[in-house]
Structure formats: structure tokens, C-alpha cells
Design a protein around this motif. Sequence first.
Motif, PDB file in Angstrom:
ATOM      1  N   THR A  10      73.492  16.640  20.320  1.00 44.92           N
ATOM      2  CA  THR A  10      72.894  16.035  21.508  1.00 44.92           C
ATOM      3  C   THR A  10      73.443  14.622  21.675  1.00 44.92           C
ATOM      4  O   THR A  10      73.755  13.941  20.687  1.00 44.92           O
ATOM      5  CB  THR A  10      71.358  15.967  21.388  1.00 44.92           C
ATOM      6  N   HIS A  13      73.521  21.762  16.099  1.00 45.06           N
ATOM      7  CA  HIS A  13      72.918  21.425  17.389  1.00 45.06           C
ATOM      8  C   HIS A  13      73.228  19.959  17.665  1.00 45.06           C
ATOM      9  O   HIS A  13      72.794  19.066  16.923  1.00 45.06           O
ATOM     10  CB  HIS A  13      71.403  21.660  17.348  1.00 45.06           C
ATOM     11  N   ASP A  58      75.562  23.583  21.297  1.00 42.79           N
ATOM     12  CA  ASP A  58      75.380  24.298  20.040  1.00 42.79           C
ATOM     13  C   ASP A  58      76.739  24.845  19.630  1.00 42.79           C
ATOM     14  O   ASP A  58      77.444  25.467  20.441  1.00 42.79           O
ATOM     15  CB  ASP A  58      74.381  25.435  20.203  1.00 42.79           C
TER      16      ASP A  58
END
Length: 814
Positions: free
Chosen positions: A101, A99, A119
Amino acid sequence: MPPRRLLAIAAAAALMSSPGVQAASQTKHPKASLDGSEVVCPLGTFICPPRPDNFALCRPNGQLEFYDPFLSKDSSLRSTAKTFVWADHVQSPDQTVYHLTGHVKTVRADQELHADVADYNSDTTDYDARGNVHYQEAIHLLSADHIVGNTNNSTGVATGNVRFQMLDSHGNGTAVRAEMIDENRNRYSVVTYSTCDIGRHIWEIRAKKLETDQTTGRGIARDATMSMYGVPFFYSPYMSFPLNNDRSSGFLYPYFEHTGNAGYQFRIPYYFNLAPNYDATLDPRYYSLRGVMLSGEVRYLFPKTNGTFEFDFLPSDNYNDQKITPSAPDTQGQQRYSYKFINNTILFPGWSLNTNINRASDQNYLHDFGDDLYSVSTTILYSSIYLNGSGNWWSAQVGGDIWQNVDPSQPNSVEPYKRLPRATFNMDIPFWHWYDAGLTSEAVSFHKSNSVEGSRLDLYPYVDADYQGSWWFIRPKIAYRYTTYALDAGYQDYYTANTTSTTTTIYKFNDASPTRSLPILSLDQGLIFDRSTSLFGTNYTQTLEPRLYYLYVPYRNQNNLPLFDTSLMNFDDWMLFAPNQFSGADRQMNANNLTAAVTTRLLDDGGVERLTATFGQIRYFTPQLVQDAFTPPTYWAGSDYVAELGTQLNDQWTMSTEYLWNPNTKKTELGTFTVQRRLGFDGVLNFSYRLRQNLALTALNTETYQKTVEQYDISAVYPLTDRWRLIGDWTYSVMDHETVEAVAGVQYEGCCVKVSLVARHYVTGYDGVVSSLLPGQTTPGKDTAVMFELEFKGMGSFSGQTDSILRRDILGYQ
């Protein structure tokens, strides 16, 4: 000199001395192209090829804002390349699913993905990217709010504010949804598409579905509407268009025109890319005065045969026009057509069948449907079919030729003799050192209504030699010409004529099998000197090439021979070294002549011929007694003086001139002057003058000079800016005090569109002689055509009607 000739020279001098020309001439090499991909048509080229589409006028660096120019362009590396991932924060509970970010970036070979959040599964290469998603690969850019896909399979689905760009075709647009089916195919829903600058769509296609396939190079839009400046103008449930310059099926650009003989015309061709080696084009047309016509072209190329078939077919002519020739049949309600078939077939090694068929439905066809001077001035259509064979030392052909009169002002009796059948056999055998023995021969049967008919056998054996060195050559030749005829029954009803300076004598044919035989001797010799020199600071090699050509042919009275396919040719530079001044075998000139000529050339360091000049004359030791039916013998001591000059001292301008002056009559028989000046990259300015006049007899058998042509021609393609250019062409006949043709137009080329608006005014039924005016006319017939053409770049490579006409009318037009 006559005032007109002085005007021509003055105009050329002014052209070359103008400030704009001087400034341009300082550029030694014209720019190859706006984007470096195109080569300028060489100066002096008769017909230049069309220019390919280029997008150099589009906004520089017009890719979507996230384009990375340093990313690999090689998509074949994907299967073995590693995937690199960057992000501000990474979470991975099992070292397989990540994941990511903050400034997420993934790169594999030519694939690059940016997002706010993503993802990623390293085992399956599945990904789910959200927020400011940007995707780039070798030939495709895509941005969206959300993309779900698989890296290995090059698949994905993008939604939300979708934008896309095709890097190899300049195509771009927006969509509600985009699907990457594989590395070559994409599908878009509720989509816009254009090749204009991003965000500046002059035109675009709006469709419910759009599929692109880089393998086939095609885009297919369904339920599509095409608009310009937001105004819809065309709808189709199915629209196919190219993504590159490869041949592909689809509509070509529409074309609008108006002429006085056919009215308003609209056409929209459709191209069928049937296979790599054959295709077809259907061109439905609507003429407001005459009705609906179907035109087309089929092309094919196979290992042993190739050819084209072109046709025009009008089921019923609606127009009741007044025919030029009162006796011409009425064409209203009649089928009108024309067709052209050209085929070349290799039957077996050394043998081929060559076909060239040109036919029209009636004598008025080209006059009624021609939209330019070239078409309407065509007076004879030629057709032939020949079986050709050749070997190392021989060649042969068997076939025939026929003609069709398409001059509405002339009766069909102007058609040349049909030559059916016709056979030739030629050979040239080297037999010792510099020596050759050869033969040219022809056997032909001539047919023509209300004329003497028959067959002819012409044999021309010879022996020649070619002694030569690096600076000299001597070429003696001994030949013998034997010609025999077999005239058909009824030959006694026809006659030939022989003209002297005071009388014309009529001779009836009184022999069914006349013959002619005579020897032909010639000696051609020359020297080649060269030296190094300089001119205006540039080094050249200058040559001096004197040449002597002696020709001896004894006189034979040929008044009893028919004139089937023979005529006296106009004297020109190449006639200085020709063994016969007649174009066929029915007449062989007598000669005791010596030609003296000298040529000089300037060659630059690259071997390019920058200047050439020739001067020569034939000296006659005996009178020229053999002439055609209506040209008297000449008792001159010498032929015309022939002078030629051609130069191209740089890549900006070229000039050529030819001058023939008769010292016996003190008259100019031929004068030509042509100059071409390049203006920037795609501009050109041409000026030419041509005078031809020949000695002829009046009805009272007095000699006089008759002009066959005296014309001025000025043409130009003048670039106003990078996008706008003016086009003009004016041809004026001094003899008729008439404008033969005038063309004026304007062209605009932007990033993604080309627009042409051209008006043409031209003479119909014109052949350059005042006495040939059509029956009942006081001036040659005239017509005006207005042509409009709109081209959308990137929607198919097509050279339209306007381009074809302008390339033929304006020397150097691209």
C-alpha cells in the motif's frame, strides 16, 4: 541578347540576390530532418523519393504523463531479471504473498508498475493492482483503475478508465477493457484509436474490438467507425491497419480528382501483402463520365525472376465524346484497357530473359484517361522481349521490338518499324598491354505496312588502345564498318530522297542487296592539370583538362540505302566526341574533323565537384555530305560552339547552363538555363529556360531556322509555416503563346494528417510545335484536373497520386 534570354538571366539574378535567399545561404548545411531521421533530397535530383511519415509536429514529450524515459527498452532481459518492489507499507504473512500500500512500484527489466494498492505473489508473479494503476514496458504504456496480471507471462486484464499508448507507432487511445495476451499481443474492448496527440484526436477509429500484434505489425478493428473531428465518415465490420512502416494488407488512402475527359474520379486502393517477396494492389475507380474501372498492380521477386504487372480495365465506356481524329472508332460501349508487364528472369548463369510490354486498347486511351501532361504527351508505347547473354569479353541478345501509336492526332503510319527478329553480338578482347580488339554487330528484320521492308546486317570490328597516366591519355582506334541489306519483294515501289540547298532528288530503290563499307579512324587525347586554389575563403583543387579528338571517315554515297531506324541526332555536347551523328546503322557520317575542347573543375576538400565548365568545337576539314532525307549537306568550317557551366558552391543552390551557337549562321541553336534554390528544410524554388531551334528546309528548298521548343518553367514548394506550404508550377511555351502546364496547390501537414489540394491545367495533344495542332483545332487541346488527397499518418505508408505527379513536375519536391 534577345529580350527573353535577358529576362531569364535577370530572373535568376534576382532570385539569388533576394534577402530571403541571402539569409538562407548563410546556413552551410540544411537541417537533415525535423526529427533527425530523414535525409534531404540532394540538390539537382530529378525525382526525389517520398518522405516517410514523421511525428515531429506532434506535441513534444507527448507520452502519457507517467512515462519513464530511463526504463530499460530490452524486453529480452525479463526471463532472468530480478523483480524490485517499493511501497510505503508492506504486509506478508508467509513471505510469498505481499500486500503493498502507498506509492507501490515494481520494476523488472523493461516492465514497471505503479499503483495505490497491490497484492503480489513472488512465486507465481501474479499481481492485483488497484487505484491509479500505471504500467509501462518497452513499447507499451497502459493506465487503468484496476489491473490483474502475471509478470512472467506478460499477461493482464485492465478495467476502468483504460488509456494506452504504443511507443513505437504513436498510436494511442482509450478503452473500457484491455487484455495483455502476451508480450506482443493486446486486445481492447469498446475502444478508440488514433495516431494524433493524446487528448487531441483530429481523427480516430471507434471499434467494439481492437487487437494489436507487434509480431505482424498489424492492428485489427472490428465493427469499426472512422471519424474526423467527431464526424463519422467510414464504417467497416473489419478494418486492418499497420502499427509500423512494414508492408501489410489494408486500404490505402482514398483519392478524388476531376478531369474534363473523364469527369469526377474516386478511387480507394487495397493493398495485399501476400508474402515477403510478392504483393498486389487492387485499385477500383469510378469515373462519373465513363463508368467503373478496375486497376491493379502485381509485384514479385524470386531468386531468379522478378517483375511487375500493371493493368487498367473498363468493361464499357459510358461517354460519347468527340474524338480528336474524325476517323477514330467510337469508344462508347467499348472495353477500354491498358497493361504493362515488366519481367527479368535469369535462365542460367550469364543468360536472362527480359520482357517489357506496354499496350493500350485504342489510340485515344491515354488522351481520355491521362490526368497529367506526362501521360497525354506520350505518343508511342514501346514493347520488347530479349534473350540476353554475356561473358567476360562478350555480350549478345536476341529478340524484337514493336511500337504502338497512342497519339490520337496522328495516323498509325507514324509508328517506327517493327524489329522482329533482332540480334546483336558484341565483344571486346584485351590482347596485349593497353590494346583491345572488338566487334559490335547487329542483324535485324524490319516490318512496316506500306513501306519498304527487309533485313540488315551491320558489322563493326575495331582495334583500339588506351595509353594513359595520372595526367594524360591517348586513345587511338581503327574500325571498319560493313552494312548489307536484303530488301523484300516490291522494294522497287518505294523511294528515298536526297536534299541539297536548292533541290530534293527522289531515288527509287533499284538494288535488292545494297551494301556500304568504309574505315573509321579516330584519335582521342587529353591532359589533366591541377592546382590548389581558394575562392571566397574556401580551399579547392582546380583542374584544367584540354582534349583533342580527331575523326576520319571517308565519304560513301548512301542514297540507295533505306532509312529503317535511323535519324539525325540533335547536336549536343556529347556529339563533340561521337563517331557518328546518326542514331542508327542506315547512315554513317563522313568526317575529317578535329574536336578541341577544354574543361575546368573546382573540387572541394571532400572531392565534391563544386564547379565545372566546358568549351569546345569541331573543325571540319571536308564538307558534311551524308545527311538524312530532308537535311541538306553542310559546307561549314566548324560546328556549333558548345559552352557548359554547372555549379553548386554550397548546399543551398545549384545552377547549370548550356549554350550552342552556330558561327556559320550566327544563330543560337540551343540555350538552357536552370537554377534551383533550397528554401528551408522542405522548400525549393526552380527556374528554367530552354530554347532549341534547328536548320531546316522550307517547301521551296530554302534554309530557315525552325524552333522545336522555347519554354520557361517556374516551380516552387514554398513553406509558409512548419505545417503549411504552397505548391506551384508554370510552364509557358513562347512559340505557341500558351501555358503548357500550370499547377497550384496547398498542402497541410499536422501531427497525424496530411491534406493536399492541387489544381492542374495542362495542354493535351501538345508536342511543342504550332504546326502540329490537332485537326479542326485552332489551339492545342486543354484539360483541367483538381485533385484532393487526405492521408492519416500511421495508417500505412503510401505515396499517392498527387505526390507522384508533383515529384515528377517539380524538381526537388518531397
